[in-house]
Design an enzyme around this catalytic site. Sequence first.
Site, PDB file in Angstrom:
ATOM      1  N   LYS A  87     -10.220  -5.457  -4.752  1.00 21.19           N
ATOM      2  CA  LYS A  87     -11.312  -4.508  -4.988  1.00 21.19           C
ATOM      3  C   LYS A  87     -10.781  -3.133  -5.352  1.00 21.19           C
ATOM      4  O   LYS A  87     -11.521  -2.296  -5.846  1.00 21.19           O
ATOM      5  CB  LYS A  87     -12.263  -4.460  -3.792  1.00 21.19           C
ATOM      6  CG  LYS A  87     -11.665  -3.958  -2.498  1.00 21.19           C
ATOM      7  CD  LYS A  87     -12.713  -3.923  -1.382  1.00 21.19           C
ATOM      8  CE  LYS A  87     -12.041  -3.671  -0.058  1.00 21.19           C
ATOM      9  NZ  LYS A  87     -12.448  -4.440   1.047  1.00 21.19           N
ATOM     10  N   LYS A 124      -3.451 -11.402  -6.648  1.00 24.03           N
ATOM     11  CA  LYS A 124      -4.789 -11.625  -6.081  1.00 24.03           C
ATOM     12  C   LYS A 124      -5.796 -10.648  -6.708  1.00 24.03           C
ATOM     13  O   LYS A 124      -5.425  -9.563  -7.150  1.00 24.03           O
ATOM     14  CB  LYS A 124      -4.755 -11.481  -4.558  1.00 24.03           C
ATOM     15  CG  LYS A 124      -4.716 -10.071  -4.063  1.00 24.03           C
ATOM     16  CD  LYS A 124      -5.192  -9.939  -2.618  1.00 24.03           C
ATOM     17  CE  LYS A 124      -5.332  -8.457  -2.325  1.00 24.03           C
ATOM     18  NZ  LYS A 124      -5.760  -8.096  -1.019  1.00 24.03           N
ATOM     19  N   LYS A 149       0.824  -1.211   0.000  1.00 26.11           N
ATOM     20  CA  LYS A 149       0.000   0.000   0.000  1.00 26.11           C
ATOM     21  C   LYS A 149       0.859   1.261   0.000  1.00 26.11           C
ATOM     22  O   LYS A 149       0.458   2.268  -0.561  1.00 26.11           O
ATOM     23  CB  LYS A 149      -0.955   0.007   1.206  1.00 26.11           C
ATOM     24  CG  LYS A 149      -2.134  -0.923   1.002  1.00 26.11           C
ATOM     25  CD  LYS A 149      -3.257  -0.577   1.953  1.00 26.11           C
ATOM     26  CE  LYS A 149      -4.421  -1.523   1.785  1.00 26.11           C
ATOM     27  NZ  LYS A 149      -5.444  -1.355   2.806  1.00 26.11           N
TER      28      LYS A 149
HETATM   29  P1  TYM Z   1     -10.320  -6.446   3.214  1.00 27.25           P
HETATM   30  O1  TYM Z   1     -11.417  -5.446   3.328  1.00 27.25           O
HETATM   31  O2  TYM Z   1      -9.173  -6.117   2.312  1.00 27.25           O
HETATM   32  O3  TYM Z   1     -10.892  -7.838   2.741  1.00 27.25           O
HETATM   33  C1  TYM Z   1     -11.985  -8.447   3.405  1.00 27.25           C
HETATM   34  C2  TYM Z   1     -11.806  -9.951   3.422  1.00 27.25           C
HETATM   35  O4  TYM Z   1     -11.731 -10.461   2.087  1.00 27.25           O
HETATM   36  C3  TYM Z   1     -10.559 -11.268   1.953  1.00 27.25           C
HETATM   37  N1  TYM Z   1     -10.060 -11.146   0.577  1.00 27.25           N
HETATM   38  C4  TYM Z   1      -9.859 -12.176  -0.240  1.00 27.25           C
HETATM   39  N2  TYM Z   1     -10.035 -13.494  -0.083  1.00 27.25           N
HETATM   40  C5  TYM Z   1      -9.743 -14.290  -1.134  1.00 27.25           C
HETATM   41  N3  TYM Z   1      -9.284 -13.832  -2.318  1.00 27.25           N
HETATM   42  C6  TYM Z   1      -9.100 -12.508  -2.540  1.00 27.25           C
HETATM   43  N4  TYM Z   1      -8.667 -12.071  -3.705  1.00 27.25           N
HETATM   44  C7  TYM Z   1      -9.383 -11.614  -1.460  1.00 27.25           C
HETATM   45  N5  TYM Z   1      -9.312 -10.270  -1.322  1.00 27.25           N
HETATM   46  C8  TYM Z   1      -9.727 -10.001  -0.066  1.00 27.25           C
HETATM   47  C9  TYM Z   1      -9.583 -10.710   2.970  1.00 27.25           C
HETATM   48  O5  TYM Z   1      -8.580 -11.658   3.307  1.00 27.25           O
HETATM   49  C10 TYM Z   1     -10.507 -10.395   4.120  1.00 27.25           C
HETATM   50  O6  TYM Z   1     -10.775 -11.572   4.888  1.00 27.25           O
HETATM   51  N6  TYM Z   1      -7.579  -5.806   7.314  1.00 27.25           N
HETATM   52  C11 TYM Z   1      -8.800  -6.419   6.811  1.00 27.25           C
HETATM   53  C12 TYM Z   1     -10.041  -5.936   7.544  1.00 27.25           C
HETATM   54  C13 TYM Z   1      -9.977  -6.109   9.019  1.00 27.25           C
HETATM   55  C14 TYM Z   1     -10.040  -7.330   9.739  1.00 27.25           C
HETATM   56  C15 TYM Z   1      -9.955  -6.970  11.114  1.00 27.25           C
HETATM   57  C16 TYM Z   1     -10.183  -8.671   9.371  1.00 27.25           C
HETATM   58  C17 TYM Z   1      -9.846  -5.092   9.922  1.00 27.25           C
HETATM   59  N7  TYM Z   1      -9.829  -5.612  11.168  1.00 27.25           N
HETATM   60  C18 TYM Z   1     -10.001  -7.931  12.123  1.00 27.25           C
HETATM   61  C19 TYM Z   1     -10.226  -9.637  10.392  1.00 27.25           C
HETATM   62  C20 TYM Z   1     -10.143  -9.261  11.747  1.00 27.25           C
HETATM   63  C21 TYM Z   1      -8.925  -6.063   5.340  1.00 27.25           C
HETATM   64  O7  TYM Z   1      -8.362  -5.116   4.872  1.00 27.25           O
HETATM   65  O8  TYM Z   1      -9.778  -6.839   4.663  1.00 27.25           O
END
Ligand code: TYM
Length: 337
Positions: A203, A200, A111
């Site tokens: 979004k 990967k 990032k």
């Molecule tokens: P975020 O918003 O980027 O993504 C949300 C969830 O989607 C999963 N994910 C994927 N899984 C499979 N293939 C992909 N291409 C893919 N892209 C995203 C992510 O692994 C995630 O599970 N830091 C986290 C949000 C967060 C969080 C937390 C998660 C904040 N606090 C506490 C768990 C516990 C994030 O940016 O997810």
Amino acid sequence: MKKIISGIQPSGRPSLGNYLGAIKPQVSMQNEADVTYFIADLHAITVRQEPADLKRRTFEVAAWYLACGLNPEKATLFIQSHVPAHAQLGWILNTFTQMGELERMTQYKDKSKRHSSNINVGLFGYPVLQAADILLHDIDAVPVGEDQKQHIEITRDIATRFNNHYTAGKEGAKPIFVVPEAMLPKAGARVRDLQNPESKMSKSIDGKGTIFMEEDLKTIAKKIKSAVTDSGSEVIYDKENKAGVSNLLEIYAVTKGMSIENAVSDFNGKGYGDFKSAVADAVVAELEPTQARFKELMKDKTELSMILKKGADKANIQAERTLAKVMKKVGFVPPIV
Ligand code: TYM
């Protein structure tokens, strides 16, 4: 009952990666575990957000969870900024986290390359807030996609360090934090970009390689049918040598709720054209009713707000209980209530 938590940032339109790697498996856990999911708006502002978009997307993430079958009577769903203890514990945990540990985080490195004009302290400390999100709620397991594994590992390290610091040499002292585990789905933990299967699906990358959950169904089918594969002709699961085909197989298997082996046998003797069409049909069939429910839910923000308020009320009770224990351990004078 096992306690589970996870979060999604309202920083863009949710992708098929978010759905298959996170939302779908997370929703399926609501019958066997005590599940809590939240919309990580505090995390989202580590990258600049348009205020109106952030607000709309916060509701959208909630609506997607519900459209995908999350039952607010069973599960807790809330907005992170409605539970102030997350930020408060985050501050305390900053003092139990080393700069060097955060510098090693791959998401931070990625990032800061993508947002080189705004490498803010929040972006750097992001995993500490994530640790607070989890540790406040006495969590056993955190269902996430593969890209979040490193953040769960640092959460474990921070929890262990804090626990040890306040229990070492103190007989009978109980550790404050439950040390959680990452829980990755067997398939779909890393859905790849359809045009660039080495990376990967994200979004934050808007193009032919990413499928957005809200996208027009015809566009979704088209994107899948034009996914990059390879010069071969057999539908085989081989992540190393056939990344594109293997990615489509995972998408198909998780969407249909079947094993990879069964997915492979569905395409025995079939070519890539038929294969891609079948994957597109499966994804469209799954997303069509979900999109319809999503649209209905988005029409009634009052109802969504009530669900989120109920979730925050419940989460606040748990979070404040843990925060009070932490503050006492640290030696803060308790406020008079
Ligand atoms: P975020 O918003 O980027 O993504 C949300 C969830 O989607 C999963 N994910 C994927 N899984 C499979 N293939 C992909 N291409 C893919 N892209 C995203 C992510 O692994 C995630 O599970 N830091 C986290 C949000 C967060 C969080 C937390 C998660 C904040 N606090 C506490 C768990 C516990 C994030 O940016 O997810």
